[in-house]
Design an enzyme around this catalytic site. Sequence first.
Site, PDB file in Angstrom:
ATOM      1  N   TYR A  85       0.838  -1.202   0.000  1.00 20.17           N
ATOM      2  CA  TYR A  85       0.000   0.000   0.000  1.00 20.17           C
ATOM      3  C   TYR A  85       0.872   1.252   0.000  1.00 20.17           C
ATOM      4  O   TYR A  85       0.650   2.164  -0.798  1.00 20.17           O
ATOM      5  CB  TYR A  85      -0.925   0.024   1.216  1.00 20.17           C
ATOM      6  CG  TYR A  85      -1.666   1.341   1.347  1.00 20.17           C
ATOM      7  CD1 TYR A  85      -2.749   1.624   0.521  1.00 20.17           C
ATOM      8  CD2 TYR A  85      -1.252   2.301   2.266  1.00 20.17           C
ATOM      9  CE1 TYR A  85      -3.416   2.842   0.617  1.00 20.17           C
ATOM     10  CE2 TYR A  85      -1.910   3.522   2.364  1.00 20.17           C
ATOM     11  CZ  TYR A  85      -2.994   3.785   1.541  1.00 20.17           C
ATOM     12  OH  TYR A  85      -3.634   5.004   1.633  1.00 20.17           O
ATOM     13  N   LYS A  98       1.120   4.194  -2.926  1.00 18.77           N
ATOM     14  CA  LYS A  98       0.907   5.616  -2.691  1.00 18.77           C
ATOM     15  C   LYS A  98       2.173   6.434  -2.947  1.00 18.77           C
ATOM     16  O   LYS A  98       2.094   7.618  -3.303  1.00 18.77           O
ATOM     17  CB  LYS A  98       0.391   5.839  -1.268  1.00 18.77           C
ATOM     18  CG  LYS A  98      -1.048   5.365  -1.089  1.00 18.77           C
ATOM     19  CD  LYS A  98      -1.998   6.058  -2.062  1.00 18.77           C
ATOM     20  CE  LYS A  98      -3.435   5.660  -1.881  1.00 18.77           C
ATOM     21  NZ  LYS A  98      -4.351   6.352  -2.808  1.00 18.77           N
TER      22      LYS A  98
END
Length: 259
Positions: free
Chosen positions: A151, A155
């Site tokens: 994750y 990002k």
Amino acid sequence: MSYALITGASKGIGKAIAECLAQRSYDLLLVAQTEELLRKVATELGEKYKIKAQWLALDLAEQSAAQQVLNWVQQNDFPVSILVNNAGYGLWGNFNELTLNDQNNMLQVNVWTMINLTHLMIPVLLQQPQAYILNTGSMAGFQSIPTFGLYSASKALVNTFTRALAHELKHTSISVSLLAPGSVKTGFVERAGMLHLKRTSDKMALSAETVARIAVKGMFNGRKELIPGLSNQFTALMVRLLPKSVIEQIAASLYRRKD
């Protein structure tokens, strides 16, 4: 008034951004997976602010999702001047213990659909005298986070890609901004499987409405990077200054499950 196209618009930050733009009399194109929630948000915002609110229920983990959104825009001749790539989610856990399919779906939503939709929509946005792209990255994208590694990596791509795109398009009619929030009071923690962090997260979290107001104001002011909250701004600075090994150790201790 032209349209604002917002992904992940059925709840959380996306819904709050949609309301901020409706307050400014923008018509809305709302995209998310859950048809019932989308219909409710579209109806409520349309009636409250006397604007047009169209919606498209779509699983953004589909490889063709971005093309489907573009087809919808072109078939209806929607004049879009704002693109908000907000859809995204996280998965908590060790990389080798999470299923590959689940992680690939997350990457499809967080990265590839965002990239594809941005590329496809730029020619549409360039038809407007002034247009905006707002991409929702994350504070997590400024560092590597054990048990949240893929994750944070996704990002990091959103963060760096958005800043690069802002530079590339700076002499066009499109202004590009990055929104990099920290903890926000949405359903993110629950979906990511981080219930053990919910109490701590809630203490630090900003409301989605606060984040949305900062995002929309900064977008219209042409700011490249928006980090809501002084504590988050301080953290982003420390992440850049401290050794990566120190940051990773701190992050690992914060995110691990304490049984």
